[in-house]
Scaffold this motif. Sequence first.
Motif, PDB file in Angstrom:
ATOM      1  N   GLY A  80      62.542  37.904  45.622  1.00 43.30           N
ATOM      2  CA  GLY A  80      63.345  37.646  44.432  1.00 43.30           C
ATOM      3  C   GLY A  80      64.240  36.434  44.524  1.00 43.30           C
ATOM      4  N   ARG A  81      64.380  35.859  45.708  1.00 40.49           N
ATOM      5  CA  ARG A  81      65.276  34.713  45.924  1.00 40.49           C
ATOM      6  C   ARG A  81      64.829  33.490  45.124  1.00 40.49           C
ATOM      7  NH1 ARG A  81      69.110  33.712  49.467  1.00 40.49           N
ATOM      8  NH2 ARG A  81      68.630  35.566  50.678  1.00 40.49           N
ATOM      9  N   GLU A  82      63.528  33.198  45.123  1.00 38.68           N
ATOM     10  CA  GLU A  82      63.024  31.999  44.444  1.00 38.68           C
ATOM     11  C   GLU A  82      63.322  32.048  42.946  1.00 38.68           C
ATOM     12  OE1 GLU A  82      60.865  34.080  46.210  1.00 38.68           O
ATOM     13  OE2 GLU A  82      61.157  33.000  48.090  1.00 38.68           O
ATOM     14  N   GLU A  83      63.108  33.193  42.353  1.00 39.14           N
ATOM     15  CA  GLU A  83      63.354  33.341  40.915  1.00 39.14           C
ATOM     16  C   GLU A  83      64.837  33.163  40.591  1.00 39.14           C
ATOM     17  OE1 GLU A  83      59.772  35.904  41.968  1.00 39.14           O
ATOM     18  OE2 GLU A  83      61.709  35.460  42.849  1.00 39.14           O
ATOM     19  N   GLY A  88      70.203  28.921  37.751  1.00 40.15           N
ATOM     20  CA  GLY A  88      71.454  28.189  37.555  1.00 40.15           C
ATOM     21  C   GLY A  88      72.687  29.023  37.871  1.00 40.15           C
ATOM     22  N   LEU A  89      72.490  30.271  38.302  1.00 44.48           N
ATOM     23  CA  LEU A  89      73.627  31.093  38.731  1.00 44.48           C
ATOM     24  C   LEU A  89      74.235  30.481  39.982  1.00 44.48           C
ATOM     25  CD1 LEU A  89      72.437  34.815  38.581  1.00 44.48           C
ATOM     26  CD2 LEU A  89      74.131  33.727  37.129  1.00 44.48           C
ATOM     27  N   SER A  90      75.513  30.708  40.173  1.00 45.01           N
ATOM     28  CA  SER A  90      76.163  30.211  41.389  1.00 45.01           C
ATOM     29  C   SER A  90      75.501  30.858  42.606  1.00 45.01           C
ATOM     30  CB  SER A  90      77.655  30.555  41.372  1.00 45.01           C
ATOM     31  OG  SER A  90      77.834  31.941  41.594  1.00 45.01           O
ATOM     32  N   PRO A  91      75.474  30.143  43.721  1.00 44.29           N
ATOM     33  CA  PRO A  91      74.912  30.735  44.948  1.00 44.29           C
ATOM     34  C   PRO A  91      75.590  32.053  45.304  1.00 44.29           C
ATOM     35  CG  PRO A  91      75.222  28.386  45.247  1.00 44.29           C
ATOM     36  CD  PRO A  91      75.854  28.746  43.918  1.00 44.29           C
ATOM     37  N   ARG A  92      76.866  32.162  45.027  1.00 46.45           N
ATOM     38  CA  ARG A  92      77.593  33.397  45.347  1.00 46.45           C
ATOM     39  C   ARG A  92      77.053  34.589  44.555  1.00 46.45           C
ATOM     40  NH1 ARG A  92      84.170  34.044  45.466  1.00 46.45           N
ATOM     41  NH2 ARG A  92      84.167  36.007  46.589  1.00 46.45           N
ATOM     42  N   ILE A  97      73.528  39.524  44.122  1.00 47.05           N
ATOM     43  CA  ILE A  97      72.383  40.269  43.583  1.00 47.05           C
ATOM     44  C   ILE A  97      71.405  40.598  44.699  1.00 47.05           C
ATOM     45  CG2 ILE A  97      70.383  40.129  42.045  1.00 47.05           C
ATOM     46  CD1 ILE A  97      72.223  38.449  40.145  1.00 47.05           C
ATOM     47  N   LEU A  98      71.094  39.617  45.537  1.00 45.66           N
ATOM     48  CA  LEU A  98      70.160  39.862  46.638  1.00 45.66           C
ATOM     49  C   LEU A  98      70.710  40.880  47.631  1.00 45.66           C
ATOM     50  CD1 LEU A  98      68.920  36.219  47.155  1.00 45.66           C
ATOM     51  CD2 LEU A  98      67.594  38.141  46.217  1.00 45.66           C
ATOM     52  N   SER A  99      72.019  40.869  47.865  1.00 45.50           N
ATOM     53  CA  SER A  99      72.606  41.852  48.787  1.00 45.50           C
ATOM     54  C   SER A  99      72.491  43.262  48.221  1.00 45.50           C
ATOM     55  CB  SER A  99      74.063  41.507  49.105  1.00 45.50           C
ATOM     56  OG  SER A  99      74.912  41.758  48.000  1.00 45.50           O
ATOM     57  N   MET A 100      72.545  43.385  46.912  1.00 38.80           N
ATOM     58  CA  MET A 100      72.396  44.684  46.272  1.00 38.80           C
ATOM     59  C   MET A 100      70.965  45.203  46.416  1.00 38.80           C
ATOM     60  SD  MET A 100      74.636  43.765  42.895  1.00 38.80           S
ATOM     61  CE  MET A 100      74.609  45.370  42.119  1.00 38.80           C
ATOM     62  N   MET A 101      70.029  44.288  46.623  1.00 34.62           N
ATOM     63  CA  MET A 101      68.617  44.633  46.743  1.00 34.62           C
ATOM     64  C   MET A 101      68.149  44.670  48.206  1.00 34.62           C
ATOM     65  SD  MET A 101      67.394  42.210  43.550  1.00 34.62           S
ATOM     66  CE  MET A 101      65.715  42.115  44.100  1.00 34.62           C
ATOM     67  N   THR A 121      84.556  35.502  41.000  1.00 39.01           N
ATOM     68  CA  THR A 121      83.670  34.524  40.362  1.00 39.01           C
ATOM     69  C   THR A 121      84.157  34.207  38.951  1.00 39.01           C
ATOM     70  OG1 THR A 121      81.822  35.309  41.682  1.00 39.01           O
ATOM     71  CG2 THR A 121      81.281  34.065  39.696  1.00 39.01           C
ATOM     72  N   ARG A 122      84.580  35.225  38.228  1.00 37.89           N
ATOM     73  CA  ARG A 122      85.104  35.006  36.878  1.00 37.89           C
ATOM     74  C   ARG A 122      86.325  34.093  36.922  1.00 37.89           C
ATOM     75  NH1 ARG A 122      87.983  39.677  34.373  1.00 37.89           N
ATOM     76  NH2 ARG A 122      89.728  38.358  33.980  1.00 37.89           N
ATOM     77  N   GLU A 123      87.171  34.300  37.903  1.00 37.62           N
ATOM     78  CA  GLU A 123      88.376  33.477  38.067  1.00 37.62           C
ATOM     79  C   GLU A 123      88.002  32.032  38.372  1.00 37.62           C
ATOM     80  OE1 GLU A 123      92.144  33.178  37.494  1.00 37.62           O
ATOM     81  OE2 GLU A 123      91.024  34.922  36.867  1.00 37.62           O
TER      82      GLU A 123
END
Length: 135
Positions: A80-83, A88-92, A97-101, A121-123
């Motif tokens: 799922g990393r490539e997708e 354009g999401l921040s690397p963080r 998301i990947l850590s949740m998976m 991230t919102r801040e």
Amino acid sequence: SEGDATYMAPEALGLQETAVDGGTTAATADAVAVGDVTLDPQIRTAMDMFSFGLLLWELATGESLPKSGAAWQRLRHGGGREELARTGLSPRLQELILSMMQTDPRMRPSADSVVDVAVATRELIRIELATRRVV
């Protein structure tokens, strides 16, 4: 069984990784009943986190989750990393998301950790937008 298998964690479906030729892994059915694995509250929470991660992956990429097959297996085993990199999401946020998976349920973040990252991230986005308006 409750829920949609499309979003379920491997351990909820009784899947385990086993080594196959060339050092790769494949999911196989586990002999332990799914009900046994869900008795542990920590594992149940980790399974929910996995499902939430898949949902966020789906929303971020705009791709529908596969119902079965190699693509379904790949998302449950570190894919799922490539997708996400194309979103354009921040690397963080991608890493969140990947850590949740994560394949190992013990390595998935807690709900509190996810909220902490989302708030931070919102801040950062708010500060970035404010800086752009000043310039």
